[in-house]
Design a protein around this motif. Structure first.
Motif, mmCIF file in Angstrom:
data_model
loop_
_atom_site.group_PDB
_atom_site.id
_atom_site.type_symbol
_atom_site.label_atom_id
_atom_site.label_comp_id
_atom_site.label_asym_id
_atom_site.label_seq_id
_atom_site.Cartn_x
_atom_site.Cartn_y
_atom_site.Cartn_z
ATOM 1 N N SER A 5 0.810 -1.193 -0.057
ATOM 2 C CA SER A 5 -0.032 0.015 0.384
ATOM 3 C C SER A 5 1.079 1.563 0.230
ATOM 4 C CB SER A 5 -0.942 0.127 1.902
ATOM 5 O OG SER A 5 -0.268 -0.010 2.682
ATOM 6 N N THR B 223 1.534 5.362 1.197
ATOM 7 C CA THR B 223 1.141 6.550 2.128
ATOM 8 C C THR B 223 1.583 7.426 1.499
ATOM 9 O OG1 THR B 223 2.512 5.776 3.551
ATOM 10 C CG2 THR B 223 0.580 5.094 3.479
ATOM 11 N N ASP C 149 -1.214 9.035 5.120
ATOM 12 C CA ASP C 149 -2.449 8.879 4.469
ATOM 13 C C ASP C 149 -2.532 7.941 3.648
ATOM 14 O OD1 ASP C 149 -4.375 10.639 5.434
ATOM 15 O OD2 ASP C 149 -3.959 12.838 4.352
ATOM 16 N N THR C 150 -3.258 6.803 3.568
ATOM 17 C CA THR C 150 -2.808 5.885 2.699
ATOM 18 C C THR C 150 -4.248 6.406 1.524
ATOM 19 O OG1 THR C 150 -3.146 3.952 4.531
ATOM 20 C CG2 THR C 150 -3.667 3.102 2.231
ATOM 21 N N LEU C 151 -3.119 5.947 0.411
ATOM 22 C CA LEU C 151 -3.847 5.814 -1.087
ATOM 23 C C LEU C 151 -4.114 4.886 -1.708
ATOM 24 C CD1 LEU C 151 -2.241 8.015 -3.035
ATOM 25 C CD2 LEU C 151 -2.291 9.305 -1.082
ATOM 26 N N ALA C 152 -4.814 5.019 -2.354
ATOM 27 C CA ALA C 152 -5.226 4.100 -3.874
ATOM 28 C C ALA C 152 -3.859 4.982 -5.299
ATOM 29 C CB ALA C 152 -6.110 4.283 -4.432
ATOM 30 N N ALA D 241 -2.638 13.892 -4.586
ATOM 31 C CA ALA D 241 -2.838 13.670 -3.279
ATOM 32 C C ALA D 241 -0.706 14.529 -2.845
ATOM 33 C CB ALA D 241 -2.432 12.291 -2.743
ATOM 34 N N ASP E 102 -4.468 7.425 -6.876
ATOM 35 C CA ASP E 102 -4.636 8.714 -6.518
ATOM 36 C C ASP E 102 -3.389 9.734 -5.952
ATOM 37 O OD1 ASP E 102 -7.337 8.291 -6.717
ATOM 38 O OD2 ASP E 102 -8.064 7.828 -4.700
#
Length: 145
Positions: free
Chosen positions: A74, A76, A80-83, A90, A86
């Motif tokens: 994953s 970050t 903040d963890t994000l896809a 971000a 994105d």
């Protein structure tokens, strides 16, 4: 020197001043074959671990932007963890649209190199070309902190 033993009217031997380069060419061809065989063998991949560095620590900016790849792959930005899709948006929010700001990329030791390269490609695709890789500092004697 070579000697010409052909028929001569005076019976004197005449020296031949030509250089025989055939042995020289043979040696060059053998060396070329040796280097052609040896060159691919010198590029054998060796397993490497890249988590520590003994380089001088560079001064950090006031608010560095960290992109992290965790062991579960994953991504970050900051906390903040994000896809991965994105990631560009971000980073635009974290840097206020400043594409010249350095992004610090860090990854878990077990993350495959291909995954790290995919995230770097996403950063480049988003316009962030100044990427610094983060690792642990190596202490004197090779121990990690």
């Amino acid at each position: 020197m070579a000697v010409n033993l052909g028929s001569n009217d005076g019976g004197d031997l005449v020296e031949n001043a030509e250089i025989n380069i055939t042995p020289f060419i043979d040696v060059i061809l053998v060396l070329m074959i040796i280097f052609m065989v040896a060159a691919p063998l010198s590029t054998v991949s060796v397993p490497v671990e890249l988590p520590t560095s003994s380089a001088q620590q560079q001064p950090r900016p006031d608010k560095p932007v960290y992109v992290s790849i965790k062991s579960d792959l994953s991504v970050t930005v900051g906390e903040d963890t994000l896809a991965r899709a994105d990631l560009g948006a971000a980073l635009d929010g974290a840097t206020k649209g400043n594409k010249e700001e350095r992004i610090f990329l860090r990854a878990d030791k077990g993350v495959p190199y291909g995954e790290l390269m995919q995230v770097m490609n996403l950063l480049r695709g988003a316009g962030y070309l100044k990427v610094g890789l983060v690792g642990l500092e190596e202490m004197a004697g090779g121990a990690q902190p």
